[in-house]
Motif scaffolding. Structure first.
Motif, mmCIF file in Angstrom:
data_model
loop_
_atom_site.group_PDB
_atom_site.id
_atom_site.type_symbol
_atom_site.label_atom_id
_atom_site.label_comp_id
_atom_site.label_asym_id
_atom_site.label_seq_id
_atom_site.Cartn_x
_atom_site.Cartn_y
_atom_site.Cartn_z
ATOM 1 N N UNK A 2 0.704 -1.120 -0.017
ATOM 2 C CA UNK A 2 0.422 0.251 -0.233
ATOM 3 C C UNK A 2 1.373 1.337 0.030
ATOM 4 N N UNK A 3 1.598 1.581 0.462
ATOM 5 C CA UNK A 3 2.902 1.850 0.766
ATOM 6 C C UNK A 3 3.656 2.374 -0.553
ATOM 7 N N UNK A 4 3.761 1.641 -0.950
ATOM 8 C CA UNK A 4 4.575 2.078 -2.744
ATOM 9 C C UNK A 4 3.017 2.551 -3.681
ATOM 10 N N UNK A 5 2.329 1.771 -3.315
ATOM 11 C CA UNK A 5 0.309 2.366 -3.951
ATOM 12 C C UNK A 5 1.249 3.977 -4.009
ATOM 13 N N UNK A 6 0.737 4.575 -2.589
ATOM 14 C CA UNK A 6 0.677 5.428 -2.108
ATOM 15 C C UNK A 6 2.001 6.677 -2.622
ATOM 16 N N UNK A 7 2.775 5.809 -2.652
ATOM 17 C CA UNK A 7 3.818 6.692 -2.946
ATOM 18 C C UNK A 7 3.893 7.294 -4.375
#
Length: 107
Positions: free
Chosen positions: A66-71
């Protein structure tokens, strides 16, 4: 699932908190940017305690996707740089992995 809300809140809080340091060091912004950044990082940590996962390590693994998508959303929305096909492909692979961890049947 309510955990997704907490994951995304955590991700954007972490990104914003880290970006405050980036802005100070790399973009020459005032060190005062670190103050809200610190609070943002505290909020990030608190949000991860709210997810509905039984162990911390698994929560962090799911959060990684989720962090990667949010980034990449941050990259596009805040830094005005659209993700390229490799960014999107990499994020999709990570989200598949995070989904496997999240939805795997466990006894």
């Amino acid at each position: 699932m309510i955990s997704f809300i907490f994951y995304f809140l955590a991700a954007f809080a972490e990104i914003a908190g880290c970006f405050s340091f980036w802005a100070c060091v790399r973009l020459g912004k005032t060190p005062l940017w670190i103050i809200p950044g610190t609070f943002s990082l505290l909020f990030f940590a608190w949000m991860l305690t709210k997810v509905n996962v039984d162990v911390a390590g698994r929560a962090y693994a799911i959060y990684g996707g989720i962090y990667i998508l949010s980034s990449l959303i941050w990259l596009w929305a805040i830094e005005d740089t659209p993700p390229d096909k490799w960014d999107i492909t990499g994020a999709a692979i990570c989200l598949i992995g995070a989904s496997i961890i999240l939805f795997a049947p466990r006894s």
